[in-house]
Design a protein around this motif. Structure first.
Motif, mmCIF file in Angstrom:
data_model
loop_
_atom_site.group_PDB
_atom_site.id
_atom_site.type_symbol
_atom_site.label_atom_id
_atom_site.label_comp_id
_atom_site.label_asym_id
_atom_site.label_seq_id
_atom_site.Cartn_x
_atom_site.Cartn_y
_atom_site.Cartn_z
ATOM 1 N N LEU A 186 6.243 2.576 -17.009
ATOM 2 C CA LEU A 186 6.496 2.632 -15.677
ATOM 3 C C LEU A 186 5.574 3.627 -15.046
ATOM 4 C CD1 LEU A 186 10.498 2.228 -15.776
ATOM 5 C CD2 LEU A 186 8.767 0.383 -15.534
ATOM 6 N N VAL A 187 5.231 3.160 -13.772
ATOM 7 C CA VAL A 187 4.268 3.842 -12.963
ATOM 8 C C VAL A 187 4.674 3.842 -11.507
ATOM 9 C CG1 VAL A 187 1.992 4.601 -12.176
ATOM 10 C CG2 VAL A 187 2.383 3.806 -14.613
ATOM 11 N N THR A 188 4.840 4.802 -10.753
ATOM 12 C CA THR A 188 5.189 5.034 -9.396
ATOM 13 C C THR A 188 4.003 4.469 -8.456
ATOM 14 O OG1 THR A 188 4.904 7.168 -9.005
ATOM 15 C CG2 THR A 188 7.038 6.475 -9.548
ATOM 16 N N VAL A 189 4.530 3.621 -7.576
ATOM 17 C CA VAL A 189 3.219 3.440 -6.360
ATOM 18 C C VAL A 189 3.949 3.337 -5.064
ATOM 19 C CG1 VAL A 189 2.071 1.607 -7.987
ATOM 20 C CG2 VAL A 189 4.017 0.998 -6.506
ATOM 21 N N ASP A 190 3.361 3.694 -4.104
ATOM 22 C CA ASP A 190 3.973 4.036 -2.797
ATOM 23 C C ASP A 190 4.242 2.776 -1.812
ATOM 24 O OD1 ASP A 190 3.855 6.527 -3.065
ATOM 25 O OD2 ASP A 190 1.712 6.748 -2.455
ATOM 26 N N ARG A 191 5.365 2.496 -1.454
ATOM 27 C CA ARG A 191 5.319 1.357 -0.613
ATOM 28 C C ARG A 191 6.256 1.768 0.552
ATOM 29 N NH1 ARG A 191 2.706 -0.839 -3.464
ATOM 30 N NH2 ARG A 191 3.228 -2.836 -4.898
ATOM 31 N N ALA A 192 6.916 0.878 1.571
ATOM 32 C CA ALA A 192 7.497 1.198 2.767
ATOM 33 C C ALA A 192 8.538 0.256 2.938
ATOM 34 C CB ALA A 192 6.515 1.608 3.897
ATOM 35 N N VAL A 193 9.713 0.673 3.409
ATOM 36 C CA VAL A 193 10.733 -0.145 3.586
ATOM 37 C C VAL A 193 11.538 -0.018 5.128
ATOM 38 C CG1 VAL A 193 11.458 -0.371 1.059
ATOM 39 C CG2 VAL A 193 12.765 1.036 2.552
ATOM 40 N N ARG A 194 12.059 -1.238 5.648
ATOM 41 C CA ARG A 194 12.447 -0.858 6.745
ATOM 42 C C ARG A 194 13.848 -0.779 7.025
ATOM 43 N NH1 ARG A 194 9.297 -1.528 11.165
ATOM 44 N NH2 ARG A 194 7.151 -2.504 11.041
ATOM 45 N N VAL A 195 14.359 0.121 7.628
ATOM 46 C CA VAL A 195 16.079 0.364 7.715
ATOM 47 C C VAL A 195 16.225 0.422 9.228
ATOM 48 C CG1 VAL A 195 17.826 1.808 7.023
ATOM 49 C CG2 VAL A 195 15.757 1.703 5.351
ATOM 50 N N ARG A 196 17.400 -0.120 9.758
ATOM 51 C CA ARG A 196 17.529 -0.337 11.119
ATOM 52 C C ARG A 196 18.066 1.367 11.317
ATOM 53 N NH1 ARG A 196 20.633 -3.956 10.315
ATOM 54 N NH2 ARG A 196 22.726 -2.995 10.519
ATOM 55 N N ASP A 197 17.731 1.348 12.545
ATOM 56 C CA ASP A 197 17.926 2.758 13.255
ATOM 57 C C ASP A 197 19.796 2.762 13.552
ATOM 58 O OD1 ASP A 197 15.666 3.759 13.219
ATOM 59 O OD2 ASP A 197 15.330 3.119 15.255
ATOM 60 N N GLY A 198 20.199 3.536 13.270
ATOM 61 C CA GLY A 198 21.893 3.854 13.491
ATOM 62 C C GLY A 198 22.684 3.303 12.590
#
Length: 200
Positions: free
Chosen positions: A66-78
């Protein structure tokens, strides 16, 4: 002329043998030297990544590890903390199920997590940090389970202690799963250790 060539052959063979090179009558082509860059795709554009949401890391498969890779996730403000955990967990699952980029595929990255897995929060009677997924953990492949456990346990979706409480869609009690060094190195044969949740 031909006689000279024939006489030169034994001499040439002797020179090659003296150099440790075995003479061959058949041309050989072993192809290019193996690349040393496997599991190391091009660095992501951090500015572009963060503009698409919260920066996270997920565990993909590369070779037998297993190797880590960078990603992005959206999370609703509030979003409240409990809702935020579920939103982060779902975003991580979606990233695990996504097809690796072309650069990542060329570097040897794959994923065993299938698209369509959903996550919800705890049910009545579950520990408050429980994440229930739509496929029972026991029904996942050892690779997929390792990817999910290690990704969740290393994120804002869990307590940050290297473990995560997972349950399935059924009535079974959730269990605490750990991401260990052995799991990261051998996810195909070393399943994440798990145990009953002890609430203190």
């Amino acid at each position: 002329m031909n006689v000279r060539r024939l006489l030169a052959l034994p001499l040439l063979a002797g020179v090659l043998a003296g150099c440790g090179i075995r003479a061959t009558e058949v041309p050989t082509d072993f192809g290019p030297a193996p690349s040393q860059a496997r599991c190391a795709p091009a660095e992501p554009d951090v500015m572009t990544q963060t503009s698409h949401g919260m920066a996270v890391q997920v565990f993909l498969l590369c070779g037998s590890s297993l190797v880590t890779v960078d990603r992005a996730v959206r999370v609703r403000d509030g979003a409240a903390d409990s809702e935020r955990r579920v939103l982060v967990a779902q975003g991580l699952l979606d990233q695990l199920a996504a097809t690796p980029s072309r650069a990542e595929r060329e570097a040897g990255y794959t994923t065993d997590v299938r698209d369509g897995v959903r996550v919800t929060g705890p049910r009545a009677g579950d520990p408050e940090d429980t994440l229930r997924i739509s496929t029972a953990p026991g029904d996942l492949t050892s690779y997929a389970l390792a990817q999910i456990v290690c990704t969740f346990s290393d994120s804002a979706a869990a307590e940050g202690d290297g473990s995560v409480i997972l349950g399935g869609p059924g009535a079974d009690r959730p269990r605490r799963y750990e991401c260990t060094d052995e799991v990261r190195v051998r996810p195909g044969s070393a399943e994440p250790p798990s145990g009953e949740v002890v609430e203190g």
